[in-house]
Design a protein around this motif. Sequence first.
Motif, PDB file in Angstrom:
ATOM      1  N   VAL A  67      39.009 -36.245  27.795  1.00 20.99           N
ATOM      2  CA  VAL A  67      38.153 -35.098  28.128  1.00 20.99           C
ATOM      3  C   VAL A  67      36.752 -35.306  27.561  1.00 20.99           C
ATOM      4  N   PHE A  68      36.667 -35.854  26.357  1.00 24.04           N
ATOM      5  CA  PHE A  68      35.369 -36.140  25.746  1.00 24.04           C
ATOM      6  C   PHE A  68      34.588 -37.152  26.571  1.00 24.04           C
ATOM      7  N   CYS A  69      35.254 -38.228  27.004  1.00 21.63           N
ATOM      8  CA  CYS A  69      34.582 -39.242  27.834  1.00 21.63           C
ATOM      9  C   CYS A  69      34.149 -38.655  29.173  1.00 21.63           C
ATOM     10  N   SER A  70      34.970 -37.781  29.730  1.00 16.09           N
ATOM     11  CA  SER A  70      34.603 -37.120  30.979  1.00 16.09           C
ATOM     12  C   SER A  70      33.368 -36.254  30.795  1.00 16.09           C
ATOM     13  N   SER A  71      33.289 -35.553  29.689  1.00 14.89           N
ATOM     14  CA  SER A  71      32.127 -34.718  29.397  1.00 14.89           C
ATOM     15  C   SER A  71      30.875 -35.574  29.244  1.00 14.89           C
ATOM     16  N   LEU A  72      30.990 -36.683  28.527  1.00 12.30           N
ATOM     17  CA  LEU A  72      29.840 -37.579  28.374  1.00 12.30           C
ATOM     18  C   LEU A  72      29.413 -38.175  29.706  1.00 12.30           C
ATOM     19  N   TYR A  73      30.386 -38.546  30.537  1.00  6.30           N
ATOM     20  CA  TYR A  73      30.078 -39.113  31.845  1.00  6.30           C
ATOM     21  C   TYR A  73      29.344 -38.088  32.710  1.00  6.30           C
ATOM     22  N   SER A  74      29.770 -36.837  32.662  1.00  2.03           N
ATOM     23  CA  SER A  74      29.087 -35.785  33.418  1.00  2.03           C
ATOM     24  C   SER A  74      27.663 -35.597  32.923  1.00  2.03           C
ATOM     25  N   MET A  75      27.458 -35.693  31.614  1.00  5.28           N
ATOM     26  CA  MET A  75      26.113 -35.558  31.064  1.00  5.28           C
ATOM     27  C   MET A  75      25.234 -36.725  31.504  1.00  5.28           C
ATOM     28  N   VAL A  76      25.790 -37.917  31.564  1.00 10.10           N
ATOM     29  CA  VAL A  76      25.014 -39.080  32.013  1.00 10.10           C
ATOM     30  C   VAL A  76      24.653 -38.929  33.487  1.00 10.10           C
ATOM     31  N   LYS A  77      25.593 -38.430  34.311  1.00 12.65           N
ATOM     32  CA  LYS A  77      25.294 -38.210  35.725  1.00 12.65           C
ATOM     33  C   LYS A  77      24.173 -37.194  35.903  1.00 12.65           C
ATOM     34  N   ILE A  78      24.211 -36.114  35.129  1.00 16.34           N
ATOM     35  CA  ILE A  78      23.151 -35.102  35.215  1.00 16.34           C
ATOM     36  C   ILE A  78      21.825 -35.701  34.758  1.00 16.34           C
ATOM     37  N   ASN A  79      21.866 -36.536  33.735  1.00 17.78           N
ATOM     38  CA  ASN A  79      20.652 -37.185  33.256  1.00 17.78           C
ATOM     39  C   ASN A  79      20.058 -38.083  34.333  1.00 17.78           C
ATOM     40  N   ARG A  80      20.884 -38.866  35.011  1.00 18.12           N
ATOM     41  CA  ARG A  80      20.394 -39.738  36.084  1.00 18.12           C
ATOM     42  C   ARG A  80      19.789 -38.920  37.226  1.00 18.12           C
ATOM     43  N   ARG A  81      20.456 -37.829  37.557  1.00 16.46           N
ATOM     44  CA  ARG A  81      19.968 -36.971  38.630  1.00 16.46           C
ATOM     45  C   ARG A  81      18.618 -36.359  38.257  1.00 16.46           C
ATOM     46  N   SER A  82      18.464 -35.983  36.990  1.00 19.21           N
ATOM     47  CA  SER A  82      17.187 -35.391  36.568  1.00 19.21           C
ATOM     48  C   SER A  82      16.077 -36.432  36.545  1.00 19.21           C
ATOM     49  N   VAL A  83      16.408 -37.683  36.253  1.00 14.43           N
ATOM     50  CA  VAL A  83      15.394 -38.744  36.267  1.00 14.43           C
ATOM     51  C   VAL A  83      14.925 -38.988  37.689  1.00 14.43           C
ATOM     52  N   GLU A  84      15.854 -38.948  38.645  1.00 11.18           N
ATOM     53  CA  GLU A  84      15.483 -39.172  40.042  1.00 11.18           C
ATOM     54  C   GLU A  84      14.600 -38.053  40.581  1.00 11.18           C
ATOM     55  N   HIS A  85      14.937 -36.790  40.266  1.00 13.04           N
ATOM     56  CA  HIS A  85      14.199 -35.656  40.809  1.00 13.04           C
ATOM     57  C   HIS A  85      13.045 -35.221  39.922  1.00 13.04           C
ATOM     58  N   GLY A  86      13.006 -35.640  38.709  1.00 13.42           N
ATOM     59  CA  GLY A  86      11.910 -35.298  37.816  1.00 13.42           C
ATOM     60  C   GLY A  86      12.178 -34.114  36.914  1.00 13.42           C
ATOM     61  N   THR A  87      12.987 -33.145  37.334  1.00 10.01           N
ATOM     62  CA  THR A  87      13.293 -31.983  36.504  1.00 10.01           C
ATOM     63  C   THR A  87      14.764 -31.631  36.653  1.00 10.01           C
ATOM     64  N   LEU A  88      15.217 -30.787  35.755  1.00  7.64           N
ATOM     65  CA  LEU A  88      16.582 -30.272  35.836  1.00  7.64           C
ATOM     66  C   LEU A  88      16.582 -28.956  36.601  1.00  7.64           C
ATOM     67  N   THR A  89      17.517 -28.796  37.505  1.00  5.60           N
ATOM     68  CA  THR A  89      17.675 -27.512  38.182  1.00  5.60           C
ATOM     69  C   THR A  89      18.371 -26.552  37.219  1.00  5.60           C
ATOM     70  N   PRO A  90      18.300 -25.253  37.461  1.00  5.86           N
ATOM     71  CA  PRO A  90      18.998 -24.306  36.581  1.00  5.86           C
ATOM     72  C   PRO A  90      20.509 -24.561  36.517  1.00  5.86           C
ATOM     73  N   THR A  91      21.095 -24.971  37.621  1.00  2.00           N
ATOM     74  CA  THR A  91      22.530 -25.288  37.619  1.00  2.00           C
ATOM     75  C   THR A  91      22.822 -26.483  36.727  1.00  2.00           C
ATOM     76  N   ASP A  92      21.966 -27.502  36.819  1.00  2.00           N
ATOM     77  CA  ASP A  92      22.152 -28.677  35.968  1.00  2.00           C
ATOM     78  C   ASP A  92      21.967 -28.337  34.497  1.00  2.00           C
ATOM     79  N   GLN A  93      21.050 -27.415  34.198  1.00  2.00           N
ATOM     80  CA  GLN A  93      20.859 -27.005  32.813  1.00  2.00           C
ATOM     81  C   GLN A  93      22.103 -26.314  32.265  1.00  2.00           C
ATOM     82  N   VAL A  94      22.725 -25.463  33.076  1.00  2.00           N
ATOM     83  CA  VAL A  94      23.946 -24.779  32.640  1.00  2.00           C
ATOM     84  C   VAL A  94      25.078 -25.789  32.454  1.00  2.00           C
ATOM     85  N   LEU A  95      25.230 -26.701  33.408  1.00  2.00           N
ATOM     86  CA  LEU A  95      26.283 -27.718  33.293  1.00  2.00           C
ATOM     87  C   LEU A  95      26.052 -28.624  32.086  1.00  2.00           C
ATOM     88  N   MET A  96      24.797 -28.980  31.860  1.00  2.00           N
ATOM     89  CA  MET A  96      24.486 -29.849  30.720  1.00  2.00           C
ATOM     90  C   MET A  96      24.798 -29.142  29.409  1.00  2.00           C
TER      91      MET A  96
END
Length: 158
Positions: free
Chosen positions: A55-84
């Motif tokens: 579960v810990f590795c899954s949580s870290l993997y989700s955080m890395v995916k959100i980080n990659r998505r934010s790098v591509e788009h430039g900012t975090l969406t409100p949904t991504d902020q809540v998930l992060m």
Amino acid sequence: MIQLLFTVLAAEAATVTALLFSTTLRKLVVMGVDQLKRGRGPVVVKTVAATALVVFCSSLYSMVKINRRSVEHGTLTPTDQVLMSRNLLEATLMGKNPPFNVTFLLSQHSIQKSHPTQNFTGFILFLALVVDRLHHYVRELRWLRTSLDSATKHDRAL
């Protein structure tokens, strides 16, 4: 999942508190931890620890995916902020050291950076270690007291 983690955290904190103070509850907790360390207990503990690691590795993997998505788009969406923030809370409760600077991602202004030595400690892992060591020390203290009592009885007999 977070409610379960808080429940485990509260149970470990109550166990530590019971082991710290010499009451009748301490004897019950020591016997319970003794039983947990015997028989099938270690297998169950290792299974639960492996599940928590997954579960810990899954949580870290989700955080890395959100980080990659934010790098591509430039900012975090409100949904991504809540998930992060939810994944960060789970990672903080279970493990330690997310792979990147999370406060930078969660800040309102993306210019603000946090101190690079920031460290997130896994509260559940830390309290499990504290429970194990306190149990060991309480049992050793009990053994020392019984050996001291027997030695004083032996000296009185002489």
